[in-house]
Motif scaffolding. Structure first.
Motif, PDB file in Angstrom:
ATOM      1  N   SER A 195       4.575  -0.551 -16.729  1.00 10.58           N
ATOM      2  CA  SER A 195       4.210  -0.404 -18.141  1.00 10.58           C
ATOM      3  C   SER A 195       4.792  -1.598 -18.889  1.00 10.58           C
ATOM      4  O   SER A 195       5.988  -1.865 -18.793  1.00 10.58           O
ATOM      5  CB  SER A 195       4.775   0.890 -18.726  1.00 10.58           C
ATOM      6  N   LYS A 231       4.349   5.261 -18.580  1.00  9.45           N
ATOM      7  CA  LYS A 231       4.075   6.060 -17.385  1.00  9.45           C
ATOM      8  C   LYS A 231       4.373   5.292 -16.105  1.00  9.45           C
ATOM      9  O   LYS A 231       4.219   5.823 -15.007  1.00  9.45           O
ATOM     10  CB  LYS A 231       2.610   6.500 -17.381  1.00  9.45           C
ATOM     11  N   LYS A 263      12.176   2.535 -14.655  1.00  9.77           N
ATOM     12  CA  LYS A 263      12.241   3.557 -15.713  1.00  9.77           C
ATOM     13  C   LYS A 263      13.217   4.674 -15.357  1.00  9.77           C
ATOM     14  O   LYS A 263      13.968   5.167 -16.221  1.00  9.77           O
ATOM     15  CB  LYS A 263      10.857   4.146 -15.980  1.00  9.77           C
TER      16      LYS A 263
END
Length: 669
Positions: free
Chosen positions: A6, A85, A160
């Protein structure tokens, strides 16, 4: 497909500058269903919100979030993290752009090395970027084994799950250095950081209107309050000792000492200069022990000591001297050897147009700045180290692509020489004598140089100064004699060293990005060409360096009929700086008359034809000779009167012409 990456882009009134960013995201080599871009519009008042809405409507992997203006980049970046995401998150500023393969390469490199953070090679377009960090790939880096702390901008890729595990988010609100706090904590908490240096991933751009947030004049009180927050992170996650001192040194050097040196200090208004100095002095006294400054270069130690002693006037005196220090280089020799360009040069620092001198005291080498005695006494009282660590002086040779600002270090062999100063006993200069090799097939950290213009520069590091200059404007005769074009590699690529206009610096044209190759043929004469008629063959001696043998093309165009004949040619090495171009000559296909010659040399991206200043004169009997183009044109005009140019009409004297004009106008009346 799962989203691999992302890309989060905070956006605020970028205007036209966002277009390069958008274009680079749409060009990514990663398939569209494997990455997403999240533009977080932070209350823009220009046309950007509509532009982003249209982009998101057209491309399913482009998204936009609109929010009220927050005043800085922290909140929009956090909004992007929440919406992401992807397995990894890459941060990009709306003024900047990515290399076409950046996301794919960085993701694969991160997965391969189990990295929580991936740092991709950066190029600075009008703004500085770290250099030492990207000398080589570093698959397993940390703050102890690599200069990671030199790169604290957010333009990196983060796992992430790693960000969520440690609740790593940006500080919000209108503030400075929020990226320092975020990135420093990420470095210190990461199990592994991977540095990718063999591909240019990120272009860090200074806008033409200089309105990037980082270029705005700042409030010293608020700035250094925010800086202390980065120091707090280091204190929380490290123990007292050499590592903490080394990390702290980054802020002392970059954010404090360097702001108090040379023209960077002197160009500031006096009132702002004082305000800035006062805040820096407070941080130095409050937060840094003696081990922090002790690891810096002597010139930096002097400035740091004067800051700690609250002596702005002496800092200004020292800045006056340093502002005149410039790097200089002489290109001594140049030449090709087995497909590599060898560059011999000397380098040293100058001040006021004269070489900088040092003073010998026993077995120690000392700096000898021409400062007032009061300043020298102040430096001595501080106990600052004024020795000159000349044994650590070095010079790098760097090639920089002009369009992208991509930089790559080249291997250098170096010797350091002390040269006595006439009439000044105990004083000497330091001259760095160096030889560098540029291999066009591996000069980009193991990869070949892309087609483009590559400027050659040297970067001298000595005594706390690191400055760069172009190489070539001052050069020896041997350098001029050794300058040759070269055809190297397979598939072959054309590399042309040349002198720039008007300064005469050395640059490399890779892949015929200029028309300068035609100048290499300007000196060709009929004596450089051999023609045989049984069998028909033509051979041209060229001032080229060639590795072995390479294909080329020769085109013959009839001067009268315009008909052309294409020939396959061979380019063969005939020594270190000469080559022979040879091709079969189908004399039976060549009608009686003259034929112009055009050569196409193999080159990255396809070679361009270059006219030779010669013509092939074929007789009706099948004989053939080569003549200079001007002589051939004269012969052709003599044979064909229709080709002769009419004699130029003699110019009328100016006064006579004016009088005639007045007479004509009078007759019309």
């Amino acid at each position: 497909m799962p989203i691999k990456v992302s890309v989060v882009i905070p956006v605020y009134n970028p205007g036209k500058y966002i277009e390069d960013c958008i274009a680079s995201l749409l060009r990514q080599s990663l398939p569209d269903d494997e990455y997403e871009a999240i533009f977080v519009n932070d209350g823009s008042t220009d046309e950007t919100p509509g532009r982003l809405d249209r982009l998101a409507a057209e491309y399913p992997h482009m998204h936009v979030i609109h929010q009220e203006a927050s005043g800085w980049s922290g909140k929009p970046r956090n909004a992007g993290i929440a919406a992401a995401k992807g397995e990894y998150i890459q941060f990009v500023d709306n003024d900047d752009w990515l290399g076409d393969e950046a996301l794919e390469r960085m993701y694969n490199y991160g997965v391969e090395n189990g990295a929580d953070v991936i740092v991709g090679k950066m190029a600075g377009k009008g703004r500085p970027v770290p250099l030492e960090l990207f000398r080589k790939n570093r698959p397993h880096a940390n703050v102890e084994n690599a200069p990671l702390i030199d790169s604290l901008t957010p333009h990196k890729m983060f796992r992430k799950a790693f960000l969520d595990k440690h609740n790593l988010r940006y500080m919000e609100g209108r503030r400075r250095l929020e990226d320092h706090v975020f990135v420093t904590e990420a470095y210190l908490r990461a199990e592994n950081v991977a540095v990718l240096s063999d591909y240019l991933c990120y272009y860090h751009v200074k806008r033409e209107d200089a309105s990037n947030a980082g270029f705005q004049r700042f409030d010293p009180v608020g700035y250094f309050k925010n800086l202390r927050e980065a120091l707090d992170v280091v204190e929380e996650l490290t123990e007292p000792g050499p590592l903490r001192d080394r990390l702290f040194r980054r802020w002392l050097r970059n954010e404090m000492v360097e702001r108090m040196r040379g023209q960077r200090l002197l160009k500031l208004p006096e009132d702002y200069r004082q305000e800035l100095f006062d805040e820096i002095h407070k941080v130095v006294v409050e937060r840094f022990g003696p081990g922090v400054a002790a690891g810096m270069q002597p010139t930096q130690q002097i400035v740091a000591g004067l800051i700690a002693a609250n002596r702005l006037a002496d800092v200004e005196e020292f800045a006056q001297w340093e502002s005149g220090i410039k790097p200089s280089g002489v290109l001594e020799n140049l030449g090709w050897d087995n497909g590599r360009l060898t560059i011999g040069f000397t380098a040293e620092y100058q001040s006021g147009g004269e070489p900088i001198t040092f003073r010998a005291e026993g077995d120690k080498d000392l700096l000898a700045p021409p400062l007032p005695k009061t300043s020298l006494d102040a430096i001595a009282l501080l106990g600052a180290d004024t020795s000159a660590p000349l044994g650590k002086s070095k010079v790098d040779l760097v090639v920089r692509e002009r369009a992208t600002a991509a930089e790559f270090f080249q291997p250098v062999e170096l010797t350091r020489e002390k040269v006595a100063v006439a009439g000044r006993e105990g004083y000497f200069r330091q001259v760095l004598r160096a030889t560098a090799e540029v291999d066009p097939l591996s000069a980009a950290n193991g990869a070949g140089l892309d087609a483009g213009i590559w400027d050659v520069l040297i970067r001298i590091s000595s005594c706390g100064w690191t400055k760069e200059t172009r190489l070539g404007s001052v050069r020896g005769e041997e350098a001029g004699r050794g300058r040759r074009a070269a055809v190297v590699g397979s598939p072959a690529r054309l590399v042309l060293p040349y002198w720039t206009d008007p300064h005469g610096n050395l640059s490399l044209d890779v892949g015929q990005k200029t028309n300068r190759i035609s100048y290499e043929f300007a000196g060709l004469t009929a004596a450089d060409v051999t023609v045989t008629t049984d069998p028909g063959r033509i051979a041209v001696a060229l001032p080229f360096h060639v590795q072995g043998e390479s294909e080329a093309a020769l085109k013959l165009t009839s001067a009268s009929a315009g008909r052309s004949v294409d020939l396959t040619a061979t380019l063969t090495a005939r020594g270190a700086d000469k080559a022979e171009l040879s091709a079969g000559l189908p004399l039976g296909e060549l009608a009686d008359g003259q034929w112009r010659l055009e050569l196409t040399v193999p080159s990255t991206g396809g070679g361009k034809p270059v006219a030779l200043p010669l013509a092939l004169d074929v007789s009706a009997s099948g004989g053939a000779v080569v003549k200079p183009l001007a002589a051939a044109a004269a012969d052709l005009a003599a044979k064909d009167p229709a080709r002769r140019k009419p004699a130029a009409r003699p110019a009328e004297p100016t006064l006579l012409r004016r009088a005639a004009g007045k007479l004509r106008r009078a007759l019309k009346k």
